[in-house]
Enzyme design. Sequence first.
Site, PDB file in Angstrom:
ATOM      1  CB  CYS A 399      -0.886  -0.140   1.173  1.00 41.13           C
ATOM      2  SG  CYS A 399      -2.293   1.211   1.016  1.00 41.13           S
ATOM      3  CG  HIS A 527      -3.690  -3.743   2.732  1.00 40.82           C
ATOM      4  ND1 HIS A 527      -2.956  -3.430   3.585  1.00 40.82           N
ATOM      5  CD2 HIS A 527      -4.142  -2.679   2.025  1.00 40.82           C
ATOM      6  CE1 HIS A 527      -2.819  -2.164   3.634  1.00 40.82           C
ATOM      7  NE2 HIS A 527      -3.928  -1.667   2.569  1.00 40.82           N
ATOM      8  CD  GLU A 529      -1.731  -6.737   4.948  1.00 39.79           C
ATOM      9  OE1 GLU A 529      -1.889  -5.702   5.283  1.00 39.79           O
ATOM     10  OE2 GLU A 529      -1.100  -6.927   3.772  1.00 39.79           O
TER      11      GLU A 529
END
Length: 652
Positions: A399, A527, A529
């Site tokens: 990001c 993102h 994750e």
Amino acid sequence: MKYILVTGGVISGVGKGVIASSFGTLLKSCQLDVTSIKIDPYINIDAGTFSPYEHGEVYVLEDGAEVDLDLGNYERFLDITLHRDNNITTGKIYKLVIEKERTGEYLGKTVQVVPHITDAIQEWVERVAQTPVQGSSKPQVCIIELGGTIGDIEGMPFVEAFRQFQFRVKRENFCVAHVSLVPLPKATGEPKTKPTQSSVRELRGCGLSPDLIVCRSEKPIGLEVKEKISNFCHVGPDQVICIHDLNSIYHVPLLMEQNGVIEYLNERLQLNIDMSKRTKCLQQWRDLARRTETVRREVSIAIVGKYTKFTDSYASVVKALQHAALAANRKLVLVFIESCQLEQETLVSEPSKYHKEWQRLCDSDGILVPGGFGSRGMEGKIRACRWARENNKPMLGICLGLQAAVIEFARNELGLTDANTTEIDPQTGNALVIDMPEHHTGQLGGTMRLGKRTTVFAEGCTSIIRQLYGNPKSIEERHRHRYEVNPKYVPQLEEHGMRFVGTDVDKTRMEIIELRDHPYFVATQYHPEYLSRPLKPSPPFLGLILASVGRLPQYIQRGCRLSPRQLSDASSDEEETVVGLAGATKSLSVLKLPGTMIPALTNGISRNDCSNNSSNSSTTSTLLDTSGAWGGVGVGPTNGHGGDIEEEQSKP
């Protein structure tokens, strides 16, 4: 439908989220479909405008909902896909009731907490519990976590709602698990049960009786203490479950199973579980927990962030790194570096701290630059990106990390010295990062580019990141940003070696960058994750870990499969020094920064060869849970923004 309500007592942050997730893990391992609901009693509609120092990271669901990080625990443990309605807040409930009142649905009656608010809570829970979270099958069990502690004034309407709810759904379909702290004062040297007794008394006074009492403690609790809690809290000894601090959260479901939780829930809720097949239920979890204990070789990753004082700010990033490290059979060592400490101003004001942080960055095997908001620490992130680029250090940007990498490249390779983002400098002459049309000035909640979006790989493009994903034409990942790379600068950037290998479906928004002739310099606007799972690590994170230990080329050559040698942790099977990905030999160079000389590690050097392997309290083994509840009972910061209020309100 069966319901398990998880409440907390004594203190917040005691580990209700992991306990609730572990209940779900145990039941799902017994072939039951499980869903989860998190209740946050605050008046906010969602967690989107929170400071990271208040509640930790903001977790993003597939439908774009910004929610509490506990829902991330549920998704990772249970491997399910939750929705925005799986997170209930006081703000959502009151908004729903007030909207009904405005449209005349209450027929002129006086709208009150009881029955209107409590009814709305019960109806919401029943409706969401029926929503599929994995495939199309309806869940059979719903785990409900009530945030905060029993006795909090803001949580009382929810407690009252569940007091009524237990009669609404009948006793055989509803049970309560109360998570409480059993402290061990150093002055006495023995565990104290009075806080738990008081907490259970408070819960009973609200009309709810615990079926299970989960005692959290620093050390294992003896049978005598367990029997005392059983006696004074009016539950059987088998209903008192003791969960002490563990090396890994993956041990929690296993410890709960050893305490007979499956048998108790099977009888109490009439689940009709075939107990003869239970031996194979948790084999994957046992293997995972065993690997966290047996892995020996380390890989150190420096997280160059803005909110490193509270590690829950990067909960999902840390978990994703853990998953990738375990897949590569490495013990992860995290080095948290406050990005503002890498800036020129710190060199002037606190030179010793400046040099120390740069040394710690140099000593790491890889670098991760996560997201963030506002101007503070941005220059430090940019300098970290430059160091990784010029010294062939494996790096992953996420990001804001992607935006920092693009700005750095434009400044130092394109010669655009005033390159910046309009978030920081709206008047910059070279706006490499600009705000998107969806950005609505003055309204912050839910106005970003949120949720699952499609990223399309460039045609004919052979990139490392695409191979890590398995060479698909497109992927779907979750987003949370308000700023993007200015497309008019893309041709110039690509001419100088920055490759934009992934875009949105319209090819107007840049999603993934890579650098040519670099071991691993990857950054994503999304993102990754959020979709990492313990048994299915996120490809960008796995790439970073493998590149950091010098094993990425072999992994790609084998068709993105780990070889037995890579999975082995035997020291005799592997070289002590990682050979560089580009064939570089061990070397030491000097990176020149304004006003200082920083030793820099080039591609192919082991962290053991660094001139100064100084340790720091911020370097943390990831075998401890980032929530702070398993590596030592403690409460994270709950008030104060750490001076970042203006940043949290201007998001990228």
